[in-house]
Design a protein around this motif. Structure first.
Motif, PDB file in Angstrom:
ATOM      1  N   ILE A 119       0.819  -1.209   0.000  1.00 27.64           N
ATOM      2  CA  ILE A 119       0.000   0.000   0.000  1.00 27.64           C
ATOM      3  C   ILE A 119       0.853   1.258   0.000  1.00 27.64           C
ATOM      4  N   GLY A 120       0.710   2.046  -1.077  1.00 26.73           N
ATOM      5  CA  GLY A 120       1.310   3.378  -1.165  1.00 26.73           C
ATOM      6  C   GLY A 120       0.216   4.390  -1.445  1.00 26.73           C
ATOM      7  N   GLN A 121       0.611   5.638  -1.702  1.00 20.42           N
ATOM      8  CA  GLN A 121      -0.379   6.657  -2.066  1.00 20.42           C
ATOM      9  C   GLN A 121      -0.977   6.327  -3.428  1.00 20.42           C
ATOM     10  N   ASP A 122      -2.299   6.435  -3.540  1.00 19.42           N
ATOM     11  CA  ASP A 122      -2.936   6.064  -4.793  1.00 19.42           C
ATOM     12  C   ASP A 122      -4.096   7.002  -5.111  1.00 19.42           C
ATOM     13  N   LYS A 123      -3.877   7.850  -6.113  1.00 23.09           N
ATOM     14  CA  LYS A 123      -4.929   8.803  -6.499  1.00 23.09           C
ATOM     15  C   LYS A 123      -6.024   8.130  -7.304  1.00 23.09           C
ATOM     16  N   ASP A 124      -5.812   6.866  -7.674  1.00 25.36           N
ATOM     17  CA  ASP A 124      -6.846   6.107  -8.386  1.00 25.36           C
ATOM     18  C   ASP A 124      -7.448   5.033  -7.491  1.00 25.36           C
ATOM     19  N   PHE A 125      -7.375   5.249  -6.201  1.00 26.20           N
ATOM     20  CA  PHE A 125      -7.959   4.299  -5.256  1.00 26.20           C
ATOM     21  C   PHE A 125      -9.457   4.164  -5.524  1.00 26.20           C
ATOM     22  N   ASN A 126      -9.973   2.923  -5.477  1.00 27.50           N
ATOM     23  CA  ASN A 126     -11.408   2.734  -5.735  1.00 27.50           C
ATOM     24  C   ASN A 126     -11.920   1.427  -5.106  1.00 27.50           C
ATOM     25  N   PHE A 127     -13.222   1.203  -5.273  1.00 23.72           N
ATOM     26  CA  PHE A 127     -13.902   0.062  -4.647  1.00 23.72           C
ATOM     27  C   PHE A 127     -13.325  -1.270  -5.115  1.00 23.72           C
ATOM     28  N   GLU A 128     -13.024  -1.363  -6.409  1.00 20.04           N
ATOM     29  CA  GLU A 128     -12.478  -2.604  -6.973  1.00 20.04           C
ATOM     30  C   GLU A 128     -11.163  -2.969  -6.272  1.00 20.04           C
ATOM     31  N   LYS A 129     -10.319  -1.976  -6.059  1.00 18.76           N
ATOM     32  CA  LYS A 129      -9.039  -2.226  -5.374  1.00 18.76           C
ATOM     33  C   LYS A 129      -9.268  -2.646  -3.923  1.00 18.76           C
ATOM     34  N   MET A 130     -10.285  -2.047  -3.294  1.00 22.25           N
ATOM     35  CA  MET A 130     -10.614  -2.429  -1.913  1.00 22.25           C
ATOM     36  C   MET A 130     -11.004  -3.906  -1.847  1.00 22.25           C
ATOM     37  N   LYS A 131     -11.752  -4.353  -2.864  1.00 22.96           N
ATOM     38  CA  LYS A 131     -12.209  -5.747  -2.868  1.00 22.96           C
ATOM     39  C   LYS A 131     -11.041  -6.711  -3.078  1.00 22.96           C
ATOM     40  N   ILE A 132     -10.182  -6.383  -4.043  1.00 20.84           N
ATOM     41  CA  ILE A 132      -9.049  -7.282  -4.312  1.00 20.84           C
ATOM     42  C   ILE A 132      -8.140  -7.364  -3.081  1.00 20.84           C
ATOM     43  N   ALA A 133      -7.857  -6.213  -2.490  1.00 23.53           N
ATOM     44  CA  ALA A 133      -6.972  -6.192  -1.322  1.00 23.53           C
ATOM     45  C   ALA A 133      -7.575  -6.992  -0.163  1.00 23.53           C
ATOM     46  N   THR A 134      -8.830  -6.698   0.176  1.00 23.09           N
ATOM     47  CA  THR A 134      -9.473  -7.337   1.329  1.00 23.09           C
ATOM     48  C   THR A 134      -9.554  -8.854   1.143  1.00 23.09           C
ATOM     49  N   THR A 135      -9.943  -9.265  -0.062  1.00 21.36           N
ATOM     50  CA  THR A 135     -10.086 -10.694  -0.333  1.00 21.36           C
ATOM     51  C   THR A 135      -8.721 -11.398  -0.296  1.00 21.36           C
ATOM     52  N   SER A 136      -7.694 -10.767  -0.875  1.00 23.76           N
ATOM     53  CA  SER A 136      -6.341 -11.349  -0.835  1.00 23.76           C
ATOM     54  C   SER A 136      -5.894 -11.589   0.609  1.00 23.76           C
ATOM     55  N   ILE A 137      -6.165 -10.608   1.453  1.00 27.08           N
ATOM     56  CA  ILE A 137      -5.696 -10.684   2.840  1.00 27.08           C
ATOM     57  C   ILE A 137      -6.496 -11.721   3.622  1.00 27.08           C
ATOM     58  N   LYS A 138      -7.833 -11.667   3.484  1.00 23.09           N
ATOM     59  CA  LYS A 138      -8.693 -12.511   4.315  1.00 23.09           C
ATOM     60  C   LYS A 138      -8.728 -13.954   3.819  1.00 23.09           C
ATOM     61  N   GLU A 139      -8.832 -14.137   2.507  1.00 24.43           N
ATOM     62  CA  GLU A 139      -9.012 -15.501   1.987  1.00 24.43           C
ATOM     63  C   GLU A 139      -7.678 -16.176   1.682  1.00 24.43           C
ATOM     64  N   ASN A 140      -6.690 -15.377   1.231  1.00 24.25           N
ATOM     65  CA  ASN A 140      -5.425 -15.978   0.815  1.00 24.25           C
ATOM     66  C   ASN A 140      -4.270 -15.645   1.748  1.00 24.25           C
ATOM     67  N   ASN A 141      -4.609 -15.034   2.884  1.00 22.42           N
ATOM     68  CA  ASN A 141      -3.616 -14.736   3.910  1.00 22.42           C
ATOM     69  C   ASN A 141      -2.450 -13.875   3.411  1.00 22.42           C
ATOM     70  N   ALA A 142      -2.709 -13.020   2.440  1.00 23.65           N
ATOM     71  CA  ALA A 142      -1.667 -12.090   1.969  1.00 23.65           C
ATOM     72  C   ALA A 142      -1.274 -11.138   3.100  1.00 23.65           C
ATOM     73  N   GLU A 143       0.014 -10.772   3.146  1.00 19.76           N
ATOM     74  CA  GLU A 143       0.465  -9.808   4.158  1.00 19.76           C
ATOM     75  C   GLU A 143       0.023  -8.393   3.782  1.00 19.76           C
ATOM     76  N   ILE A 144      -0.185  -7.559   4.802  1.00 18.10           N
ATOM     77  CA  ILE A 144      -0.520  -6.147   4.556  1.00 18.10           C
ATOM     78  C   ILE A 144       0.751  -5.338   4.781  1.00 18.10           C
ATOM     79  N   LEU A 145       1.316  -4.805   3.691  1.00 19.52           N
ATOM     80  CA  LEU A 145       2.585  -4.087   3.776  1.00 19.52           C
ATOM     81  C   LEU A 145       2.374  -2.622   3.379  1.00 19.52           C
TER      82      LEU A 145
END
Lengths: 260, 260
Positions: A119-145
């Motif tokens: 996670i860095g600064q992102d002026k194109d942050f949006n709902f789709e990115k929120m979904k991919i990030a959340t699902t990666s972390i919760k379902e696939n145990n991706a680290e939050i960096l």
């Protein structure tokens, strides 16, 4: 005031906007440090630009520095990723940030099948990115960096937005999983920073920054001389009982006067 | 098991997706409660639809209920806004949500000159909205009002995203200002909910929900009989040492059998 080494914040100290426009006395300040043999490192949380581009832009804008005179989260995170064998990343951030990770040999994917969410600064942050990030972390145990733990950031139009640390904590809350960061005062960042100053005694080290809370206070706690400059986001009225900087200046020229 | 009043969660209990498709036994369950004179209230954190539209859609989908048999955060927040004279709002949420506030007499603005930032589910969430919200809160002291405090939510495509509570906590972190919410177990929501059951003794009240942590546990702590249904987001394996529901069922029909 016997300073032999100086940690210099970038944003609001040497430069005043995201285009890295320098203050009028920034280059004179750097020249003065060189003349006085004061070893310095520009320590920033910037993750919009790669370290190479940051140096290029600063040089082009008249602040003449070498690559080894700067430290950013991007000089810190690749070692961690390699050490933990995290090769596939979902990156929230600028196109330049994504290219950086690719050039460092990582795979940047737009899917939930990743090992880490960066996670860095992102002026194109949006709902789709929120979904991919959340699902990666919760379902696939991706680290939050998170590239830094800044709470709030000011855009060039004067509007404020949640800093990288606040965005990371949103994902952390949603998934009940802690995040780690690679910005100033993280273990990884400070280790690299203090390696650079290993021949300078702590009591001969100073820091100049516009950030009272996440920069100056923690460094004061390490015994480093703290110089608060009011050209950035905080003013003298923002100083709390909790922490008093050792020196307060209105400009870099004022530091030159004190150190001459 | 002597139940005279029943609190019924909606999503994952009576319906299975954002289009509010009912489970096969949902209407039979409601009919059974009416026949047995068990007073019920459908208690949801949904903020995608107005209360009127929620009732209309449920009725159209075959779950026959009246408006006074449902409670949502939108039946709670207008009173608070009027009491505190917060007339100008920046709304993060669906177009239907924005229209709701306008129809209730509030001014919905796309600017930082507002008294409150109202946060609901928003599939068009983006950086621009983050800036307006953060600046309104930090510079203009706007209140942070979350429609519920859900940590995580599942979209119809199976992907997860930060719940309204997690998004609110991002703004809260960035601005160092607390948020308040109007979802289940907030003071305002529960006050309205228990007014409805004021003639039913607490020990004759039950709740059926698919959410172990934010629904069932707090209601158990109030002495209410808790029925965990596994048709939603959690399974039996998600039960922790911390809290055991009074009854576990695989379907609404199973509750009918127990109560018959």
């Amino acid at each position: 005031m016997d300073i032999k080494g100086l940690i210099i914040d970038l944003d609001g100290v040497l430069t005043k906007d995201k285009a890295l426009t320098p203050f009028p006395d920034s280059q004179d300040f750097i020249s003065f440090l060189r003349k006085k043999n004061i070893k310095f490192k520009i320590a920033t949380n910037n993750s919009l630009y790669t370290p190479d581009n940051l140096v290029k832009k600063l040089n082009k804008n008249g602040i003449k520095i070498d690559k080894d005179e700067i430290i950013t989260p991007l000089l810190v995170i690749p070692d961690y990723l390699r050490k933990k064998d995290l090769k596939e990343l979902f990156v929230i951030g600028s196109e330049e940030l994504k290219s950086f990770f690719i050039s460092e040999g990582f795979t940047v994917k737009n899917s939930t099948e990743v090992k880490a969410v960066v996670i860095g600064q992102d002026k194109d942050f949006n709902f789709e990115k929120m979904k991919i990030a959340t699902t990666s972390i919760k379902e696939n145990n991706a680290e939050i960096l998170a590239l830094n733990k800044n709470l709030i950031t000011k855009d060039d139009d004067g509007l404020l937005f949640p800093g990288v640390g606040s965005v990371a904590s949103m994902f952390s809350n949603a998934t009940k999983k802690d995040y780690i960061h690679f910005g100033k005062n993280s273990d990884e960042y400070n280790k690299k920073l203090f390696e650079y100053f290993k021949d300078t005694p702590k009591n001969k080290l100073g820091i100049v920054s516009d950030d009272l809370f996440t920069d100056l206070k923690p460094f004061k706690d390490m015994g480093i001389f703290t110089i608060f400059i009011t050209t950035g986001k905080y003013k003298v009225k923002d100083i709390t009982e909790d922490f008093k900087p050792d020196l307060i200046v209105k400009s870099l020229s004022e530091i030159v006067d004190k150190l001459s």
